[in-house]
Design a protein around this motif. Structure first.
Motif, mmCIF file in Angstrom:
data_model
loop_
_atom_site.group_PDB
_atom_site.id
_atom_site.type_symbol
_atom_site.label_atom_id
_atom_site.label_comp_id
_atom_site.label_asym_id
_atom_site.label_seq_id
_atom_site.Cartn_x
_atom_site.Cartn_y
_atom_site.Cartn_z
ATOM 1 N N HIS A 1 0.810 -1.217 0.000
ATOM 2 C CA HIS A 1 0.000 0.000 0.000
ATOM 3 C C HIS A 1 0.847 1.272 0.000
ATOM 4 O O HIS A 1 2.008 1.257 0.382
ATOM 5 C CB HIS A 1 -0.943 0.008 1.210
ATOM 6 C CG HIS A 1 -2.142 -0.879 1.007
ATOM 7 N ND1 HIS A 1 -2.033 -2.239 0.852
ATOM 8 C CD2 HIS A 1 -3.468 -0.591 0.915
ATOM 9 C CE1 HIS A 1 -3.255 -2.754 0.671
ATOM 10 N NE2 HIS A 1 -4.136 -1.776 0.712
ATOM 11 N N LYS B 1 0.559 5.669 0.961
ATOM 12 C CA LYS B 1 -0.246 6.615 1.750
ATOM 13 C C LYS B 1 -0.371 7.923 0.968
ATOM 14 O O LYS B 1 0.617 8.427 0.432
ATOM 15 C CB LYS B 1 0.434 6.860 3.095
ATOM 16 C CG LYS B 1 -0.355 7.786 4.008
ATOM 17 C CD LYS B 1 0.193 7.774 5.429
ATOM 18 C CE LYS B 1 1.400 8.678 5.548
ATOM 19 N NZ LYS B 1 1.848 8.842 6.941
ATOM 20 N N PHE C 1 -13.494 11.420 -0.739
ATOM 21 C CA PHE C 1 -13.575 9.971 -0.945
ATOM 22 C C PHE C 1 -14.495 9.595 -2.112
ATOM 23 O O PHE C 1 -14.372 8.512 -2.665
ATOM 24 C CB PHE C 1 -13.899 9.256 0.369
ATOM 25 C CG PHE C 1 -12.710 9.325 1.294
ATOM 26 C CD1 PHE C 1 -11.572 8.594 1.010
ATOM 27 C CD2 PHE C 1 -12.683 10.192 2.374
ATOM 28 C CE1 PHE C 1 -10.435 8.689 1.802
ATOM 29 C CE2 PHE C 1 -11.554 10.294 3.180
ATOM 30 C CZ PHE C 1 -10.424 9.548 2.895
ATOM 31 N N VAL D 1 -11.955 9.785 -4.902
ATOM 32 C CA VAL D 1 -11.048 8.632 -4.856
ATOM 33 C C VAL D 1 -11.776 7.368 -5.341
ATOM 34 O O VAL D 1 -11.234 6.578 -6.117
ATOM 35 C CB VAL D 1 -10.498 8.441 -3.423
ATOM 36 C CG1 VAL D 1 -9.666 7.172 -3.325
ATOM 37 C CG2 VAL D 1 -9.656 9.644 -3.013
ATOM 38 N N VAL E 1 -9.782 2.205 -0.974
ATOM 39 C CA VAL E 1 -9.213 2.807 0.238
ATOM 40 C C VAL E 1 -9.194 1.786 1.383
ATOM 41 O O VAL E 1 -10.164 1.068 1.596
ATOM 42 C CB VAL E 1 -10.039 4.045 0.666
ATOM 43 C CG1 VAL E 1 -9.544 4.597 1.995
ATOM 44 C CG2 VAL E 1 -9.969 5.105 -0.415
ATOM 45 N N ASP E 2 -8.067 1.753 2.099
ATOM 46 C CA ASP E 2 -7.974 0.837 3.241
ATOM 47 C C ASP E 2 -8.122 1.627 4.541
ATOM 48 O O ASP E 2 -9.207 1.705 5.101
ATOM 49 C CB ASP E 2 -6.644 0.081 3.161
ATOM 50 C CG ASP E 2 -6.496 -0.943 4.274
ATOM 51 O OD1 ASP E 2 -7.522 -1.412 4.782
ATOM 52 O OD2 ASP E 2 -5.353 -1.271 4.640
ATOM 53 N N ILE F 1 -7.951 5.190 6.991
ATOM 54 C CA ILE F 1 -8.134 6.646 6.901
ATOM 55 C C ILE F 1 -7.819 7.265 8.259
ATOM 56 O O ILE F 1 -8.234 6.720 9.289
ATOM 57 C CB ILE F 1 -9.596 7.006 6.556
ATOM 58 C CG1 ILE F 1 -10.027 6.340 5.239
ATOM 59 C CG2 ILE F 1 -9.787 8.518 6.481
ATOM 60 C CD1 ILE F 1 -11.487 6.547 4.881
ATOM 61 N N PHE G 1 -4.882 8.695 3.842
ATOM 62 C CA PHE G 1 -5.486 7.375 3.640
ATOM 63 C C PHE G 1 -4.517 6.491 2.874
ATOM 64 O O PHE G 1 -3.573 6.972 2.252
ATOM 65 C CB PHE G 1 -6.836 7.478 2.919
ATOM 66 C CG PHE G 1 -6.760 8.166 1.579
ATOM 67 C CD1 PHE G 1 -6.876 9.538 1.472
ATOM 68 C CD2 PHE G 1 -6.560 7.427 0.418
ATOM 69 C CE1 PHE G 1 -6.792 10.175 0.242
ATOM 70 C CE2 PHE G 1 -6.496 8.050 -0.817
ATOM 71 C CZ PHE G 1 -6.603 9.430 -0.905
ATOM 72 N N THR G 2 -4.746 5.187 2.957
ATOM 73 C CA THR G 2 -3.888 4.256 2.224
ATOM 74 C C THR G 2 -4.695 3.573 1.117
ATOM 75 O O THR G 2 -5.895 3.334 1.262
ATOM 76 C CB THR G 2 -3.282 3.183 3.151
ATOM 77 O OG1 THR G 2 -4.333 2.424 3.729
ATOM 78 C CG2 THR G 2 -2.445 3.815 4.261
ATOM 79 N N VAL G 3 -3.995 3.300 0.013
ATOM 80 C CA VAL G 3 -4.584 2.585 -1.132
ATOM 81 C C VAL G 3 -3.509 1.626 -1.657
ATOM 82 O O VAL G 3 -2.326 1.849 -1.411
ATOM 83 C CB VAL G 3 -4.983 3.544 -2.285
ATOM 84 C CG1 VAL G 3 -6.170 4.400 -1.922
ATOM 85 C CG2 VAL G 3 -3.816 4.419 -2.726
ATOM 86 N N ALA H 1 -5.636 7.787 -8.146
ATOM 87 C CA ALA H 1 -6.280 8.562 -7.075
ATOM 88 C C ALA H 1 -5.683 9.974 -7.015
ATOM 89 O O ALA H 1 -6.420 10.962 -6.885
ATOM 90 C CB ALA H 1 -6.106 7.846 -5.741
#
Ligand code: ADP
Ligand code: ASP
Ligand code: MG
Length: 426
Positions: free
Chosen positions: A271, A273, A290, A293, A300-301, A303, A317-319, A327
């Motif tokens: 992931h 950030k 969001f 995104v 998204v994981d 936040i 946030f992490t993706v 994103a």
């Protein structure tokens, strides 16, 4: 006589010698009197190599063509495996995903199985043949195109076959002896679990333990398939993944097994950030961000939002790393509209997760995690929890050391070093 589905991963069929070893294992199962259906992955790192090749000819390959390309890896291994079995004097027949009746939706690269019609497989079994199916692939009825099931998807093929054929067990063979308390490549003192609950396995898989693919575990839960994760390279028993009401085949009648509070530790480097800095601290801004995104297709994981002192706040946030570019581009395009000040991209993070159903009933699990990290001088950047999991985001460089420290803190260390039999860990 049982019907056994076996799945062999890429590291189990990496070269001709390995294919012959797998063929022997399959033939031994047949000799013991069982019907055998095999799902096989592409040889070694073939799928990664094909992906690289695609990226060399096109920056963003067309999804339909990418699936045509990637699905060819499994066709190679299925045919070679059938040939190896023939040369041992046994009848084997290989089938592509579409020949095997693996019907999916039309989403290239991440298709979901909607139906399995294994008519040809049943015929072959009735004629006494060993059945070999190309993993990771299916067919969509509307588009009439070949699809793939997502990276690691051969596990799902195997579980779906086990469900459709009402198999007694779905054995997933890999380069490790089963599901461990942590990735043995990261934590050498990880121990093999005798069994793990479906809900714990789902959390481990969702948070980086790729030994079983999350969609395969979900499918097994929905259809009541018993998974036995084990090694191609040894005859040792592996790990049973037990759904609700499922009995551990190893458990003596009536015996009560004591469950540990923490089942395992998972590590995830996949992931990135994203921080949206200087967001006006008024209602509706998080929703705006969001929505943008989500529209970019990024998943998204975690936040976190900072407390604001100045009327502006930061939202991080992490993706998945693969989703980050899309994103960022989508957010940048809406900067004036949303009114934030700038975007920061950080792809040097790692996520550590502690998973255990015992967290529901025991307190102090998170305190142990935070104490262990603090004693190791490791800084925490984000925290999230579910009912049976605590995850923290750390510097990627700290992740392996953090996993070892935390593994020790929960008393999970084994006496001997875990064996990784093959594979590149890619
Ligand atoms: P295959 O190619 O057979 O599908 P994978 O590479 O997908 O195998 O999965 C096996 C790998 O999963 C192991 O080599 C190991 O590094 C990794 N792994 C991550 N977490 C765990 C865990 N908790 N237990 C066992 N293996 C794990
Ligand atoms: N070959 C595919 C991959 O590497 C599917 C699998 O191995 O499960 O993701
Ligand atoms: Mg795998």
């Amino acid at each position: 006589m049982a019907l056994i589905v076996q799945k062999y991963g890429g590291s189990s069929v990496a070269d001709a010698e390995s294919i012959k070893r797998v063929a022997k294992r399959i033939v031994d199962t047949r000799r013991a009197g069982h019907d055998v259906v095999v799902a096989v992955s592409a040889m070694g790192d073939t799928t990664d190599e094909l992906l690289e090749l695609a990226n060399q000819v096109a920056p963003i390959p067309a999804p339909r063509e990418l699936d045509m390309l990637l699905s060819s890896g499994e066709r190679i291994s299925m045919a070679l495996l059938a040939m190896a079995i023939h040369s041992m004097g046994f009848e084997a027949r290989s089938f592509t995903g579409s020949q095997a009746g693996m019907i999916t939706d039309s989403q290239h690269g991440a298709a979901r199985i909607v139906d399995v019609t294994p008519v040809r497989l049943r015929e072959a079994l009735d004629e006494g043949a060993i059945v070999i199916v190309a993993g990771f692939q299916g067919f969509n009825r509307d588009t009439r195109d070949i699809t793939t099931l997502g990276r690691g998807g051969s596990d799902t093929t195997a579980v779906a076959l086990a469900a459709a054929l009402d198999a007694d067990v779905c054995e997933i063979y890999s380069d490790v002896d089963g599901v461990f308390t942590a990735d043995p490549r990261v934590v050498p003192k990880a121990q093999k679990l005798d069994h793990v609950s479906t809900e714990e396995m789902l959390e481990l898989a969702a948070n980086g333990a790729k030994v079983l693919y999350i969609r395969a575990v979900e499918y097994a839960r929905r259809h009541g398939v018993l998974i036995h994760a084990r090694s191609t390279f040894s005859s040792a028993e592996g790990t049973y993944v037990l759904g609700e009401g499922m009995k551990n085949p190893r458990e003596a009648e009536g015996a009560v097994m004591e469950e540990p509070i923490v089942a395992g530790v998972a590590t995830d480097f996949s992931h990135a950030k994203i921080t949206v800095a200087g967001v006006p601290d008024v209602p509706g801004k998080a929703a705006d961000i969001f929505k943008i995104v989500a529209k970019s297709g990024a998943n998204v994981d975690m936040i976190v939002q900072n407390v604001s002192a100045t009327g502006r706040t930061d939202i991080s946030f992490t993706v998945p790393k693969a989703d980050a570019a899309a994103a960022l581009k989508a957010l940048a395009a809406e900067q004036t509209e949303v009114g934030f000040q700038n975007l920061v991209h950080d792809d040097q993070i790692g996520k550590l997760s502690v998973v255990g159903a015992g967290m529901r009933t025991h307190s102090g699990v998170s305190a142990t995690l935070f104490e262990a990290l603090s004693a190791g001088g490791i800084n925490i950047e984000m925290i999230s929890t579910s009912e049976i999991r605590i995850s923290v985001v750390l510097r990627g460089d700290d992740l392996a050391e953090a996993a070892r420290t935390v593994h020790t803190a929960y008393g999970l260390d084994g006496d001997a070093e875990a064996t990784v039999h093959a594979g590149t860990g890619r």
